[in-house]
Scaffold this motif. Structure first.
Motif, PDB file in Angstrom:
ATOM      1  N   VAL A   1      -7.055   2.905   2.425  1.00 26.43           N
ATOM      2  CA  VAL A   1      -7.814   3.007   1.337  1.00 26.43           C
ATOM      3  C   VAL A   1      -7.542   2.432  -0.173  1.00 26.43           C
ATOM      4  N   VAL A   2      -6.079   2.710  -0.072  1.00 27.55           N
ATOM      5  CA  VAL A   2      -5.471   2.568  -1.417  1.00 27.55           C
ATOM      6  C   VAL A   2      -5.643   0.653  -1.649  1.00 27.55           C
ATOM      7  N   VAL A   3      -5.525  -0.039  -0.604  1.00 28.96           N
ATOM      8  CA  VAL A   3      -5.691  -1.428  -0.551  1.00 28.96           C
ATOM      9  C   VAL A   3      -6.948  -1.913  -1.142  1.00 28.96           C
ATOM     10  N   PHE A   4      -8.170  -1.346  -0.856  1.00 25.16           N
ATOM     11  CA  PHE A   4      -9.373  -1.536  -1.359  1.00 25.16           C
ATOM     12  C   PHE A   4      -9.573  -1.002  -2.526  1.00 25.16           C
ATOM     13  N   SER A   5      -8.925   0.130  -2.881  1.00 23.59           N
ATOM     14  CA  SER A   5      -9.464   0.776  -4.328  1.00 23.59           C
ATOM     15  C   SER A   5      -8.623   0.032  -5.274  1.00 23.59           C
TER      16      SER A   5
ATOM     17  N   ALA B   1       0.736  -1.228  -0.062  1.00 18.97           N
ATOM     18  CA  ALA B   1      -0.080  -0.023  -0.034  1.00 18.97           C
ATOM     19  C   ALA B   1       0.827   1.280   0.212  1.00 18.97           C
ATOM     20  N   LEU B   2       1.896   1.294   0.953  1.00 20.21           N
ATOM     21  CA  LEU B   2       2.700   2.597   0.904  1.00 20.21           C
ATOM     22  C   LEU B   2       3.303   2.536  -0.217  1.00 20.21           C
ATOM     23  N   ALA B   3       3.962   1.559  -0.859  1.00 22.25           N
ATOM     24  CA  ALA B   3       4.616   1.530  -2.193  1.00 22.25           C
ATOM     25  C   ALA B   3       4.039   2.247  -3.423  1.00 22.25           C
ATOM     26  N   THR B   4       2.580   1.726  -3.237  1.00 18.26           N
ATOM     27  CA  THR B   4       1.646   2.268  -4.183  1.00 18.26           C
ATOM     28  C   THR B   4       1.169   3.824  -4.223  1.00 18.26           C
ATOM     29  N   LEU B   5       1.232   3.972  -2.923  1.00 19.20           N
ATOM     30  CA  LEU B   5       0.900   5.364  -2.616  1.00 19.20           C
ATOM     31  C   LEU B   5       2.075   6.568  -2.914  1.00 19.20           C
ATOM     32  N   TYR B   6       3.179   5.903  -2.652  1.00 17.05           N
ATOM     33  CA  TYR B   6       4.277   6.952  -2.659  1.00 17.05           C
ATOM     34  C   TYR B   6       5.099   6.685  -4.031  1.00 17.05           C
ATOM     35  N   ALA B   7       4.721   5.750  -4.825  1.00 16.58           N
ATOM     36  CA  ALA B   7       5.381   5.794  -6.194  1.00 16.58           C
ATOM     37  C   ALA B   7       5.128   7.001  -6.904  1.00 16.58           C
ATOM     38  N   GLN B   8       5.920   7.178  -8.099  1.00 14.47           N
ATOM     39  CA  GLN B   8       5.778   8.519  -8.682  1.00 14.47           C
ATOM     40  C   GLN B   8       4.422   8.786  -9.207  1.00 14.47           C
ATOM     41  N   THR B   9       3.605   7.593  -9.680  1.00 14.50           N
ATOM     42  CA  THR B   9       2.419   7.637 -10.020  1.00 14.50           C
ATOM     43  C   THR B   9       1.227   7.643  -8.928  1.00 14.50           C
ATOM     44  N   GLY B  10       1.652   7.444  -7.658  1.00 18.38           N
ATOM     45  CA  GLY B  10       0.603   7.287  -6.580  1.00 18.38           C
ATOM     46  C   GLY B  10      -0.069   8.702  -6.045  1.00 18.38           C
ATOM     47  N   TRP B  11      -0.817   8.476  -5.457  1.00 21.30           N
ATOM     48  CA  TRP B  11      -1.831   9.624  -4.811  1.00 21.30           C
ATOM     49  C   TRP B  11      -0.849  10.752  -4.087  1.00 21.30           C
ATOM     50  N   ILE B  12       0.074   9.977  -3.460  1.00 21.86           N
ATOM     51  CA  ILE B  12       1.069  11.221  -2.665  1.00 21.86           C
ATOM     52  C   ILE B  12       2.347  11.236  -3.364  1.00 21.86           C
ATOM     53  N   GLY B  13       2.645  10.103  -4.207  1.00 19.57           N
ATOM     54  CA  GLY B  13       3.943  10.299  -4.839  1.00 19.57           C
ATOM     55  C   GLY B  13       4.026  10.970  -6.094  1.00 19.57           C
ATOM     56  N   ALA B  14       3.067  11.231  -6.683  1.00 21.24           N
ATOM     57  CA  ALA B  14       2.760  12.070  -7.784  1.00 21.24           C
ATOM     58  C   ALA B  14       3.014  13.561  -7.446  1.00 21.24           C
ATOM     59  N   PRO B  15       2.206  14.223  -6.478  1.00 22.29           N
ATOM     60  CA  PRO B  15       2.354  15.547  -6.235  1.00 22.29           C
ATOM     61  C   PRO B  15       3.745  15.672  -5.508  1.00 22.29           C
ATOM     62  N   LEU B  16       4.378  14.876  -4.854  1.00 16.98           N
ATOM     63  CA  LEU B  16       5.989  15.209  -4.325  1.00 16.98           C
ATOM     64  C   LEU B  16       6.736  15.013  -5.527  1.00 16.98           C
ATOM     65  N   ALA B  17       6.509  14.338  -6.360  1.00 16.70           N
ATOM     66  CA  ALA B  17       7.374  13.917  -7.562  1.00 16.70           C
ATOM     67  C   ALA B  17       7.453  15.657  -8.457  1.00 16.70           C
ATOM     68  N   ALA B  18       6.234  15.899  -8.247  1.00 16.39           N
ATOM     69  CA  ALA B  18       6.087  17.362  -9.046  1.00 16.39           C
ATOM     70  C   ALA B  18       6.771  18.377  -8.136  1.00 16.39           C
ATOM     71  N   LEU B  19       7.120  18.183  -6.994  1.00 21.38           N
ATOM     72  CA  LEU B  19       7.915  19.206  -6.167  1.00 21.38           C
ATOM     73  C   LEU B  19       9.420  18.610  -6.312  1.00 21.38           C
ATOM     74  N   GLY B  20       9.787  17.609  -7.139  1.00 23.72           N
ATOM     75  CA  GLY B  20      11.038  17.145  -7.213  1.00 23.72           C
ATOM     76  C   GLY B  20      11.410  16.152  -6.062  1.00 23.72           C
ATOM     77  N   LEU B  21      10.685  15.752  -5.290  1.00 18.22           N
ATOM     78  CA  LEU B  21      10.963  14.905  -4.336  1.00 18.22           C
ATOM     79  C   LEU B  21      10.393  13.185  -4.514  1.00 18.22           C
ATOM     80  N   LYS B  22      11.276  12.448  -4.546  1.00 17.82           N
ATOM     81  CA  LYS B  22      11.175  11.073  -4.900  1.00 17.82           C
ATOM     82  C   LYS B  22      11.221  10.275  -3.474  1.00 17.82           C
TER      83      LYS B  22
END
Lengths: 259, 282, 284
Positions: C37-41, B122-143
């Motif tokens: 949320v991400v798990v379920f979505s 879940a964290l990997a997906t969220l913070y990946a460069q395409t993820g919900w959190i990762g994408a905005p952070l990547a825009a700020l240049g933060l990987k």
């Protein structure tokens, strides 16, 4: 003499709780172990109940080697200072416990147990309280449940640890007289522990004054009061002994009508 | 007077009226020894099959040192993050009322309850460069994902409940009297918080922080998915243990494991000592 | 006109309050809510049918089965151990008692990977007993026994550490009363002790079970990752994820997340309803 205690000694770690206690008492007597806290009186009571073990010494009761029996075979009704009622059981189940845990052969039938419980609850004046839980009772009521529970096993000896310690003054007086009357009726050898000399001298046939793991003096209340054997006894009694209170002969709340 | 019928029993334990001592202690000791103590002894002994020089070489290889540094360093940063944010969460939960408070309170335990592998993906997906959190952070240049920063994120997640749950009862038990006294003596609210509340929380903060740290050092499941696992860069020590095992280098694996255990126990011991000497005197 | 009331002495400035709650909320949302949320979505990214199909997959079903078997062995054993240890520690006095209590907590401070490693050092091919086990064709690691042992190790203290403080708070008097009324040891335990500790026991078992079913690191070391055979649910999640089968990985993961949520709900309920009978509520 039916209860003979000979040179009982017991240490907790390095602390000597009992340093060779000896005394004898007749069967059916009402004996008080009186002393300040730390004098070893509760330890002695727990040894008699089989809950603590003497390192040295010997106890004979009714001609039997009392200490050789494990607690569960002694039939010594023990009433704990804080009652130790089974908190998750109703009053009736608490009282029935000692009968229900008997082996199949000696266990009375269910109806008989129920009848005995009713009888005992009547005896301790708690008719109708059977379905309640200990948490729903007052201190005095809990005390009487604990007593009924101990009496259910038809104890050969009744042991009470500071039976009135946790109660307020008024309830204490009532219960005291009631306990005395109960003893007069049942005639069970009863030993109770107290640090209140008024209580001991008023209630008991025989008082053993204890100090630092030894018995300083044992005798009738009159004897102890009139002829203290040691300076300690004189001081312990003198210090906090008010003039003997006048006790109403028939306290209204705890009247026992014995058929 | 007869000699003692009950002779002084030379027993190593105090006698008791209750039964079952031998049975229960016997079983407990057997179970503990068979499943925990003997296996841990194997860990303590095995590395020395390499010889002392071999052991030293095994744990000082650059790749191993880098992994240990990452594991301990990221765990320390994560613990610090939790020491900063944990008290704010605990303070909000104990002192304020807000909607969904009970739900939030229960959620704090999620990292305890959620299997680490699930948290990891879940964290990997969220913070990946395409993820919900990762994408905005990547825009700020933060990987974040696949870098040491990702490791810190995962370890912060794992450690949060330790700090919050250690602080909550202390905060709740603190009572308001000390704060009231401070206010009546003319302290500002900030002074009260800094001089009265914070020092009272300090021991619990150290305890909670060290629990979070200890857990984070050994954490595996929630980290490996987000870490990227590049040797020398984002490879954590537990992963290296597994890699050594897969190469049948049991001695090397055990050596890393032993060092991890020894270092974390020493740090915990030092923190305990700090507790004892600094806070116990109050 | 009512006078403006001054702020209470221990009340924070409204802005401070709002700031603290906001920071806490953001922190919790970023680290706790969003992952859930991400798990379920992700699991439902391909629709319900795809998610259900992924769970009905043979390997996934085998993984679920293995996980249930492992928990069904490890949890009761740890519960029996917890009860035994708590009985010995709280009802008796003996030297070494506090050492024993400390040792019981030891597995919590050991990395899951090391918890698996220690069994490899004993039962693995290059371990102490490895060659002997191979000669006698006994499989411990890369098989059920190893997975169970690693699971027991990581969940070892849960029941004991809940029961020890609880039973030590409850004291020995009720048991002593039972014995003096003639009850045997077993009947004292069953009729007096067990009813007093049942909610605490359930609480410990609940946490133990959640961890047992979700354990990844320790099991990963000893399982050998044989698909359909020695993969538990968390390992299956890893396998699917590394195969880029995200829907499958998250579908299995969402089952585990549901388990975590149910555990949290039950745990919160127990803490609220039986607060007096659970030690963890008093001392975290």
């Amino acid at each position: 003499m039916s209860l003979i205690v000979e040179s009982i000694a017991k240490r907790f770690g390095r602390f000597p709780a009992l340093k060779g206690v000896s005394f004898a008492a007749p069967k059916g007597c009402f004996l008080a172990l009186l002393g300040p806290s730390g004098s070893g009186k509760t330890t002695l009571l727990r040894i008699l109940g089989g809950l603590e073990f003497a390192e040295l010494g010997h106890v004979t009761f009714d001609g039997e080697d009392w200490l050789a029996k494990p607690a569960r075979e002694r039939r010594a009704g023990f009433v704990f200072q804080h009652y130790a009622l089974f908190r998750h059981m109703t009053v009736a189940r608490n009282v029935a416990f000692g009968l229900e845990v008997r082996g199949r052969k000696t266990r009375p039938p269910r109806a008989e147990i129920a009848r005995r419980v009713e009888e005992l609850l009547a005896l301790v004046q708690l008719e109708g309280f059977g379905k309640r839980y200990p948490s729903q009772l007052s201190g005095g009521q809990r005390q009487r449940v604990a007593l009924a529970r101990a009496l259910a096993i038809e104890p050969r000896m009744l042991l009470l640890d500071e039976p009135f310690g946790a109660l307020d003054a008024r309830v204490r007086k009532d219960l005291r007289l009631w306990l005395r009357e109960l003893h007069n009726r049942t005639g069970i050898t009863t030993i109770f522990v107290t640090h209140d000399q008024e209580e001991a001298l008023e209630l008991a046939d025989l008082v053993a004054v204890m100090n630092e793991g030894r018995i300083e003096q044992i005798g009738t209340p009159g004897h102890i009061r009139n002829a203290p054997a040691t300076p300690f006894v004189a001081e312990f009694l003198g210090q906090s002994a008010p003039a003997p209170a006048v006790i109403p002969l028939r306290p209204n709340r705890t009247n026992l009508h014995v058929p | 007077m007869t000699a003692a019928s009950l002779t002084a029993r030379a027993s190593w334990r105090s006698p008791s009226a209750l039964p079952g001592f031998g049975l229960t202690l016997g079983f407990a000791l057997f179970y503990l020894s068979a499943l925990v103590l003997i296996p841990l002894t194997a860990l303590a002994l095995r590395p020395w099959s390499l010889g002392i020089a071999g052991f030293v070489a095994a744990v000082t290889a650059p790749r191993v040192l880098a992994a240990l540094e990452l594991s301990f360093g990221a765990a320390a940063i994560a613990a610090m993050l939790n020491i900063v944010f944990g008290p704010i969460v605990a303070w909000a939960l104990v002192r304020y009322r807000f909607p969904l408070k009970r739900l939030v309170d229960a959620l704090v335990d999620l990292p305890f309850a959620l299997p680490t592998a699930v948290a990891g993906i879940a964290l990997a997906t969220l913070y990946a460069q395409t993820g919900w959190i990762g994408a905005p952070l990547a825009a700020l240049g933060l990987k974040v994902a696949f870098t040491p920063l990702g490791v810190v994120v995962a370890l912060t997640f794992i450690g949060l409940p330790f700090v919050v749950r250690t602080l909550e009862p202390v905060l709740a038990g603190l009572g308001r009297e000390a704060e009231e006294a401070s206010a009546t003596l003319g302290a500002t609210r900030f002074q009260t918080l800094r001089r009265v509340v914070l020092p009272a929380l300090a021991p619990a903060l150290v305890t909670g922080g060290s629990l979070a740290f200890a857990r984070a050092v050994g954490e595996y499941g929630s980290v490996i998915f987000i870490a990227g696992n590049l040797p020398m860069k984002s490879e954590i020590a537990p992963l290296l243990v597994i890699i050594k095992l897969e190469q049948y280098d049991y001695g090397g694996a055990a050596a890393i494991g032993l060092v991890m255990l020894a270092v974390s126990f020493s740090i915990l011991l030092a923190l305990n000592g700090l507790q004892y000497f600094v806070f116990a005197k109050r | 006109m009512t006078p403006l009331q001054p702020r209470g002495a221990t009340e924070d400035h409204p802005l401070v309050r709002i700031a603290a709650v906001t920071i806490a909320a953001i922190f919790i949302a970023l680290f706790l809510v969003l992952p859930l949320v991400v798990v379920f979505s992700q699991a439902l990214a391909g629709g319900w049918s795809a998610a259900l199909a992924a769970i009905r997959d043979y390997d996934a079903l085998q993984a679920i089965r293995l996980t249930l078997i492992v928990a069904a062995i490890a949890v009761p054993l740890n519960a029996i151990f917890g009860i035994s240890a708590a009985w010995a520690i709280t009802k008796f006095d003996f030297p070494g008692k506090s050492l024993l209590t400390t040792l019981i907590d030891l597995p919590f401070s050991v990395s899951p990977v090391i918890s698996g490693l220690v069994y490899m050092l004993i039962f693995g091919m290059q371990g102490w007993l490895g060659p002997w086990l191979r000669d006698h064709d006994i499989r411990i690691v890369f098989a059920l026994p190893g997975i169970v042992m690693a699971t027991i190790f990581v969940t070892f203290p849960f029941v004991a550490r809940e029961l020890i403080p609880l039973m030590s708070d409850q004291g020995r008097e009720e048991e002593e009363a039972a014995v003096s009324l003639g009850a045997s040891g077993w009947s004292t335990f069953r009729r007096v002790t067990l009813p007093n500790i049942k909610w605490g026991l359930l609480y410990g078992v609940l946490l133990c079970n959640a961890r047992a079913m979700g354990e990844f690191g320790a099991v990963s070391v000893v399982s050998g990752h044989i698909r359909g055979l020695t993969n538990t649910m968390p390992l299956q999640v890893e396998v699917l994820y590394n195969d880029y089968q995200y829907v499958g990985a998250f579908a299995v993961a969402s089952l585990l997340a549901l388990l975590a949520l149910v555990t949290l709900i039950l745990k919160t309920f127990l803490e609220w309803r039986y607060a007096d009978e659970i030690a963890a509520v008093h001392r975290h």
